[in-house]
Write a protein that holds these residues in place. Sequence first.
Motif, PDB file in Angstrom:
ATOM      1  N   ASP A  19       7.232  -5.940   5.580  1.00 47.74           N
ATOM      2  CA  ASP A  19       6.511  -6.509   6.711  1.00 47.74           C
ATOM      3  C   ASP A  19       6.493  -5.482   7.845  1.00 47.74           C
ATOM      4  OD1 ASP A  19       8.968  -6.711   8.099  1.00 47.74           O
ATOM      5  OD2 ASP A  19       9.173  -8.856   7.705  1.00 47.74           O
ATOM      6  N   GLU A  20       5.893  -5.847   8.967  1.00 48.59           N
ATOM      7  CA  GLU A  20       5.742  -4.905  10.086  1.00 48.59           C
ATOM      8  C   GLU A  20       7.073  -4.447  10.669  1.00 48.59           C
ATOM      9  OE1 GLU A  20       1.649  -6.101  12.210  1.00 48.59           O
ATOM     10  OE2 GLU A  20       3.106  -7.746  12.034  1.00 48.59           O
ATOM     11  N   SER A  21       8.113  -5.257  10.508  1.00 49.12           N
ATOM     12  CA  SER A  21       9.427  -4.880  11.032  1.00 49.12           C
ATOM     13  C   SER A  21      10.206  -3.985  10.074  1.00 49.12           C
ATOM     14  CB  SER A  21      10.252  -6.133  11.344  1.00 49.12           C
ATOM     15  OG  SER A  21      10.674  -6.761  10.147  1.00 49.12           O
ATOM     16  N   GLY A  22       9.685  -3.799   8.855  1.00 52.68           N
ATOM     17  CA  GLY A  22      10.361  -2.967   7.859  1.00 52.68           C
ATOM     18  C   GLY A  22      11.196  -3.751   6.866  1.00 52.68           C
ATOM     19  N   LYS A  23      11.228  -5.083   6.976  1.00 56.67           N
ATOM     20  CA  LYS A  23      11.978  -5.896   6.018  1.00 56.67           C
ATOM     21  C   LYS A  23      11.261  -5.860   4.676  1.00 56.67           C
ATOM     22  CE  LYS A  23      13.970 -10.358   5.027  1.00 56.67           C
ATOM     23  NZ  LYS A  23      14.205 -11.734   5.437  1.00 56.67           N
ATOM     24  N   ARG A  24      12.051  -5.678   3.613  1.00 58.76           N
ATOM     25  CA  ARG A  24      11.495  -5.554   2.262  1.00 58.76           C
ATOM     26  C   ARG A  24      11.610  -6.863   1.497  1.00 58.76           C
ATOM     27  NH1 ARG A  24      11.287  -0.329  -0.226  1.00 58.76           N
ATOM     28  NH2 ARG A  24      12.326  -1.175  -2.041  1.00 58.76           N
ATOM     29  N   TYR A  25      10.608  -7.100   0.654  1.00 59.88           N
ATOM     30  CA  TYR A  25      10.546  -8.294  -0.184  1.00 59.88           C
ATOM     31  C   TYR A  25      10.224  -7.877  -1.609  1.00 59.88           C
ATOM     32  CZ  TYR A  25       9.849 -10.430   4.399  1.00 59.88           C
ATOM     33  OH  TYR A  25       9.968 -10.815   5.706  1.00 59.88           O
ATOM     34  N   PHE A  26      10.984  -8.389  -2.539  1.00 63.55           N
ATOM     35  CA  PHE A  26      10.751  -8.162  -3.957  1.00 63.55           C
ATOM     36  C   PHE A  26       9.591  -9.046  -4.406  1.00 63.55           C
ATOM     37  CE2 PHE A  26      11.525  -9.595  -8.332  1.00 63.55           C
ATOM     38  CZ  PHE A  26      11.670  -8.392  -8.994  1.00 63.55           C
ATOM     39  N   PHE A  27       8.781  -8.583  -5.362  1.00 63.94           N
ATOM     40  CA  PHE A  27       7.762  -9.461  -5.949  1.00 63.94           C
ATOM     41  C   PHE A  27       7.515  -9.087  -7.400  1.00 63.94           C
ATOM     42  CE2 PHE A  27       5.104  -5.912  -4.812  1.00 63.94           C
ATOM     43  CZ  PHE A  27       4.057  -5.929  -5.715  1.00 63.94           C
ATOM     44  N   ARG A  28       7.070 -10.068  -8.151  1.00 64.81           N
ATOM     45  CA  ARG A  28       6.691  -9.877  -9.551  1.00 64.81           C
ATOM     46  C   ARG A  28       5.168  -9.893  -9.653  1.00 64.81           C
ATOM     47  NH1 ARG A  28      10.449  -9.351 -12.950  1.00 64.81           N
ATOM     48  NH2 ARG A  28      12.501 -10.219 -12.664  1.00 64.81           N
ATOM     49  N   GLY A  29       4.660  -9.184 -10.627  1.00 65.09           N
ATOM     50  CA  GLY A  29       3.213  -9.097 -10.819  1.00 65.09           C
ATOM     51  C   GLY A  29       2.535 -10.442 -10.982  1.00 65.09           C
ATOM     52  N   GLU A  30       3.215 -11.398 -11.595  1.00 61.44           N
ATOM     53  CA  GLU A  30       2.582 -12.705 -11.808  1.00 61.44           C
ATOM     54  C   GLU A  30       2.364 -13.478 -10.508  1.00 61.44           C
ATOM     55  OE1 GLU A  30       6.973 -13.695 -13.091  1.00 61.44           O
ATOM     56  OE2 GLU A  30       5.604 -12.050 -13.512  1.00 61.44           O
ATOM     57  N   HIS A  31       2.960 -13.015  -9.417  1.00 56.61           N
ATOM     58  CA  HIS A  31       2.772 -13.667  -8.124  1.00 56.61           C
ATOM     59  C   HIS A  31       1.683 -12.994  -7.279  1.00 56.61           C
ATOM     60  CE1 HIS A  31       6.068 -16.360  -8.807  1.00 56.61           C
ATOM     61  NE2 HIS A  31       6.837 -15.321  -9.116  1.00 56.61           N
ATOM     62  N   PHE A  32       0.998 -12.014  -7.889  1.00 56.86           N
ATOM     63  CA  PHE A  32      -0.095 -11.311  -7.202  1.00 56.86           C
ATOM     64  C   PHE A  32      -1.420 -11.814  -7.757  1.00 56.86           C
ATOM     65  CE2 PHE A  32      -3.100  -7.783  -6.765  1.00 56.86           C
ATOM     66  CZ  PHE A  32      -3.017  -7.566  -5.401  1.00 56.86           C
ATOM     67  N   PHE A  33      -2.279 -12.314  -6.872  1.00 59.07           N
ATOM     68  CA  PHE A  33      -3.570 -12.848  -7.277  1.00 59.07           C
ATOM     69  C   PHE A  33      -4.597 -11.730  -7.401  1.00 59.07           C
ATOM     70  CE2 PHE A  33      -7.792 -14.437  -6.050  1.00 59.07           C
ATOM     71  CZ  PHE A  33      -7.999 -15.322  -7.095  1.00 59.07           C
ATOM     72  N   ARG A  34      -5.198 -11.622  -8.598  1.00 53.14           N
ATOM     73  CA  ARG A  34      -6.288 -10.662  -8.819  1.00 53.14           C
ATOM     74  C   ARG A  34      -7.568 -11.449  -9.024  1.00 53.14           C
ATOM     75  NH1 ARG A  34      -4.962  -6.159 -13.167  1.00 53.14           N
ATOM     76  NH2 ARG A  34      -4.863  -7.934 -14.549  1.00 53.14           N
ATOM     77  N   ARG A  35      -8.666 -10.917  -8.568  1.00 54.04           N
ATOM     78  CA  ARG A  35      -9.950 -11.613  -8.692  1.00 54.04           C
ATOM     79  C   ARG A  35     -10.572 -11.445 -10.069  1.00 54.04           C
ATOM     80  NH1 ARG A  35      -9.481 -10.196  -3.371  1.00 54.04           N
ATOM     81  NH2 ARG A  35      -9.833 -11.919  -1.946  1.00 54.04           N
ATOM     82  N   GLY A  36      -9.925 -10.757 -10.954  1.00 61.61           N
ATOM     83  CA  GLY A  36     -10.425 -10.551 -12.308  1.00 61.61           C
ATOM     84  C   GLY A  36      -9.671  -9.420 -12.974  1.00 61.61           C
ATOM     85  N   PRO A  37      -9.840  -9.267 -14.279  1.00 66.19           N
ATOM     86  CA  PRO A  37      -9.080  -8.242 -15.015  1.00 66.19           C
ATOM     87  C   PRO A  37      -9.439  -6.810 -14.650  1.00 66.19           C
ATOM     88  CG  PRO A  37     -10.692  -9.300 -16.446  1.00 66.19           C
ATOM     89  CD  PRO A  37     -10.713 -10.050 -15.152  1.00 66.19           C
ATOM     90  N   ASP A  38     -10.618  -6.601 -14.055  1.00 66.32           N
ATOM     91  CA  ASP A  38     -11.020  -5.251 -13.682  1.00 66.32           C
ATOM     92  C   ASP A  38     -10.445  -4.817 -12.334  1.00 66.32           C
ATOM     93  OD1 ASP A  38     -12.463  -5.039 -16.014  1.00 66.32           O
ATOM     94  OD2 ASP A  38     -14.334  -5.683 -15.102  1.00 66.32           O
ATOM     95  N   PHE A  39      -9.833  -5.757 -11.605  1.00 66.72           N
ATOM     96  CA  PHE A  39      -9.220  -5.420 -10.332  1.00 66.72           C
ATOM     97  C   PHE A  39      -7.802  -4.921 -10.592  1.00 66.72           C
ATOM     98  CE2 PHE A  39     -12.611  -8.118  -9.020  1.00 66.72           C
ATOM     99  CZ  PHE A  39     -12.987  -7.658  -7.771  1.00 66.72           C
ATOM    100  N   PRO A  40      -7.391  -3.839  -9.929  1.00 67.59           N
ATOM    101  CA  PRO A  40      -6.042  -3.308 -10.185  1.00 67.59           C
ATOM    102  C   PRO A  40      -4.956  -4.180  -9.549  1.00 67.59           C
ATOM    103  CG  PRO A  40      -7.053  -2.108  -8.403  1.00 67.59           C
ATOM    104  CD  PRO A  40      -8.109  -3.052  -8.940  1.00 67.59           C
ATOM    105  N   MET A  41      -3.768  -3.973 -10.012  1.00 71.91           N
ATOM    106  CA  MET A  41      -2.601  -4.594  -9.402  1.00 71.91           C
ATOM    107  C   MET A  41      -2.417  -3.941  -8.025  1.00 71.91           C
ATOM    108  SD  MET A  41      -1.638  -6.983 -11.344  1.00 71.91           S
ATOM    109  CE  MET A  41       0.013  -7.427 -10.847  1.00 71.91           C
ATOM    110  N   PRO A  42      -1.404  -4.340  -7.254  1.00 73.13           N
ATOM    111  CA  PRO A  42      -1.254  -3.811  -5.891  1.00 73.13           C
ATOM    112  C   PRO A  42      -1.201  -2.289  -5.830  1.00 73.13           C
ATOM    113  CG  PRO A  42       0.326  -5.555  -6.300  1.00 73.13           C
ATOM    114  CD  PRO A  42      -0.332  -5.251  -7.608  1.00 73.13           C
ATOM    115  N   VAL A  43      -1.800  -1.756  -4.784  1.00 73.01           N
ATOM    116  CA  VAL A  43      -1.853  -0.320  -4.539  1.00 73.01           C
ATOM    117  C   VAL A  43      -0.937  -0.015  -3.353  1.00 73.01           C
ATOM    118  CG1 VAL A  43      -3.369   1.555  -3.788  1.00 73.01           C
ATOM    119  CG2 VAL A  43      -4.185  -0.112  -5.462  1.00 73.01           C
ATOM    120  N   SER A  44      -0.117   1.010  -3.482  1.00 71.87           N
ATOM    121  CA  SER A  44       0.818   1.381  -2.412  1.00 71.87           C
ATOM    122  C   SER A  44       0.098   1.555  -1.086  1.00 71.87           C
ATOM    123  CB  SER A  44       1.540   2.680  -2.748  1.00 71.87           C
ATOM    124  OG  SER A  44       2.332   2.505  -3.890  1.00 71.87           O
ATOM    125  N   GLY A  45       0.638   0.918  -0.051  1.00 75.81           N
ATOM    126  CA  GLY A  45       0.104   1.045   1.287  1.00 75.81           C
ATOM    127  C   GLY A  45      -0.943   0.018   1.653  1.00 75.81           C
TER     128      GLY A  45
END
Length: 139
Positions: A19-45
Amino acid sequence: MKFYVDFYLEEKGYGFIEDESGKRYFFRGEHFFRRGPDFPMPVSGEVVSVGKVEDREGGSSVAKEIERSSTIEETSGVVESFDPKKGWGFIREYGNQTKVYLHVSDTPEGWIPTKGSRVKFYKGWKKGRPSACYAKEDT
């Protein structure tokens, strides 16, 4: 509050968000919403929204219901340098000639980039510098 992707390891299926304060949060790929299979998983930054955070005792807080807030686009370039022993190098992006960092963990398993290889990738940011995510050979 804004959240930024620190990194995501596709082969392991997890990553970290800050977050903006620098606190880190763990996440799993299944908790990331993609709009379709052609959209990549999260991109750094990239900027994401987090719908739910679960605090865990003695461990990282867990982010869930994550959705992309920014627009990302695939771009291309040519490998300017790559050291297979160190596992990193640089891509020269077409068009604006930006020098983009490339790490072997952001390439398909078994592919080692070589100088002069044409590549497609999503441009992310690591430590304030452009970084290639999901780089692959442009055939």
